[in-house]
Design an enzyme around this catalytic site. Structure first.
Site, short mmCIF file in Angstrom:
data_model
loop_
_atom_site.label_atom_id
_atom_site.label_comp_id
_atom_site.label_asym_id
_atom_site.label_seq_id
_atom_site.Cartn_x
_atom_site.Cartn_y
_atom_site.Cartn_z
CD GLN A 54 -2.85 3.59 -4.32
OE1 GLN A 54 -2.56 3.89 -2.97
NE2 GLN A 54 -2.32 4.95 -4.20
CG HIS A 91 9.88 8.79 -4.31
ND1 HIS A 91 10.09 8.32 -5.19
CD2 HIS A 91 8.72 8.95 -4.10
CE1 HIS A 91 8.37 7.01 -6.30
NE2 HIS A 91 7.31 7.71 -4.96
CB SER A 141 6.28 8.88 -12.84
OG SER A 141 4.87 8.04 -12.76
CD GLN A 182 -1.63 10.34 -3.94
OE1 GLN A 182 -2.36 9.63 -4.01
NE2 GLN A 182 -0.52 10.63 -3.98
O1 PAF Z 1 1.16 8.75 -4.11
C1 PAF Z 1 1.57 7.50 -4.17
O2 PAF Z 1 2.96 6.53 -4.33
C2 PAF Z 1 0.92 7.07 -2.89
O3 PAF Z 1 -0.78 6.66 -3.49
C3 PAF Z 1 0.67 7.67 -1.71
C4 PAF Z 1 0.16 8.43 -1.26
C5 PAF Z 1 1.92 6.35 -1.16
C6 PAF Z 1 -0.82 5.93 -0.76
O4 PAF Z 1 -0.44 4.53 -1.11
#
Ligand code: PAF
Length: 280
Positions: free
Chosen positions: A61, A37, A185, A153
Site C-alpha cells: 500500500q 488504535h 496518527s 479506506q
Molecule cells: O489503516 C491501516 O493501518 C492500514 O491501512 C491497514 C488497514 C492496517 C492495512 O494495512
C-alpha cells in the site's frame, strides 16, 4: 497474550475458537500504536470474547516515493500497550509469509478507490484491500474495527466486504484527537514541534468549514474556500493535495452541502503527509 507469526497457525487458532462459540474482534494495524488504535481495541474488547490485533507494515500500500522504509516501528512498545489493554493475540507476520514467492493475487474496489487519496496514491487502496482481505481470511473475525480518520479506506473496505459477501461486520470508530485537535496518527511522530504547530491548522480549517455550513452556507465551494484559507495560515504548509466536500457513502464531490457530508483533506506539512476529515 500470545504473539503469532505464522498465518496458518493464526487461522487454525481462530477457527477453533470460533467452533467453541467465541466471538472474534479484530483490529488491523501497521503498528506504532497510539490512542486511536487503543480506542479500537477497547471497542473490540467490549463487543467480543477474543481480540486479535495485527501488526504488519504492508509494503503493497506504499508508493515508490512514499515512507515505507522510515515508517515508525516499535514492536516491543506495541506489545506492552496490547498487553495492558488485554489483547488476546497479536498477529505479527513476516513479509515472506504474507507474500511468498509467486504471489500474484490482488483485490480492488474500483470506483471508491478513485478520487481523494486515490488520486494522489495510485495503487494504495488496492494494496489495502488486498492485505485486509488476506487478514480477514487469516483471522476470521466476526467484527473488524477501523478508524474514521482513514475515511476513504473505511468506505473501500465496507464495499469490499459487501461485494465479496465476506462474513465480517466492519465497524467504523470515531477519530481520536489530541487535546489540541490534531488527529492521532502514527505519522505524527515525524513532526517537529514547529511542524506539529502548523498541523493544527488542518483541524482548525475543518472546524471553520463546519461552522460556516452550520451558519447556513450550503455552497460547497465557499465552504472549501474557508477550509483552504485557514489551512494556508500554517507557516510550514508545503502543499494542500486536496480539500473536498463529498457524499458520505459514494465519496462523490458535492456542489450543495448537506448534513452528513464529509469534508476531507490531505496536506503536506513539510515532508509529512497528513489526512483528516469532519462530518457536517
Ligand atoms: O489503516 C491501516 O493501518 C492500514 O491501512 C491497514 C488497514 C492496517 C492495512 O494495512
Amino acid at each position: 497474550m500470545q504473539v503469532i507469526n505464522n498465518p496458518k497457525q493464526m487461522q487454525d487458532l481462530t477457527l477453533s475458537l470460533k467452533k467453541e462459540g467465541k466471538r472474534i474482534g479484530f483490529v488491523p494495524t501497521m503498528g506504532y500504536l497510539h490512542e486511536g488504535h487503543l480506542s479500537l481495541i477497547r471497542c473490540s474488547k467490549k463487543e467480543n470474547d477474543i481480540t486479535v490485533v495485527s501488526i504488519f507494515v504492508n509494503p503493497l500500500q506504499f508508493g515508490k516515493n512514499e515512507d515505507l522504509d522510515k515508517y515508525p516501528r516499535d514492536f516491543e512498545r506495541d506489545k506492552t500497550l496490547c498487553q495492558k489493554e488485554g489483547v488476546d493475540f497479536i498477529f505479527y507476520p513476516d513479509y515472506k509469509d504474507m507474500y511468498p514467492e509467486g504471489y500474484q493475487t490482488y483485490v480492488e474496489v474500483v470506483e471508491l478507490s478513485k478520487g481523494l487519496c486515490g488520486d494522489f496514491r495510485p495503487g494504495h487502496f488496492k494494496g489495502v484491500t488486498t492485505v485486509v482481505l488476506k487478514l480477514f481470511n487469516i483471522v476470521c473475525p466476526d467484527n473488524a474495527y477501523f478508524g474514521k480518520k482513514d475515511y476513504q479506506q473505511l468506505k473501500v473496505i465496507e464495499r469490499m466486504v459487501k461485494d465479496l459477501n465476506l462474513p465480517v461486520n466492519v465497524i467504523g470508530c470515531p477519530i481520536v484527537r489530541e487535546p489540541d485537535g490534531l488527529a492521532m496518527s502514527s505519522r505524527n511522530s515525524y513532526l517537529s514541534k514547529e511542524e506539529r504547530d502548523s498541523a493544527l491548522f488542518i483541524y482548525k480549517g475543518l472546524i471553520e468549514g463546519k461552522k460556516l455550513f452550520e451558519s447556513g452556507e450550503k455552497n460547497s465551494k465557499k465552504i472549501k474556500e474557508i477550509v483552504i484559507d485557514t489551512i494556508k495560515k500554517a507557516p510550514l504548509l508545503k502543499e494542500i493535495q486536496y480539500v473536498e466536500l463529498v457524499d458520505k457513502s459514494s465519496l462523490k464531490p458535492k456542489e450543495t452541502a448537506e448534513k452528513g457530508d464529509i469534508i476531507a483533506v490531505a496536506v503536506y506539512i513539510e515532508n509529512t503527509r497528513l489526512i483528516d476529515n469532519i462530518e457536517l
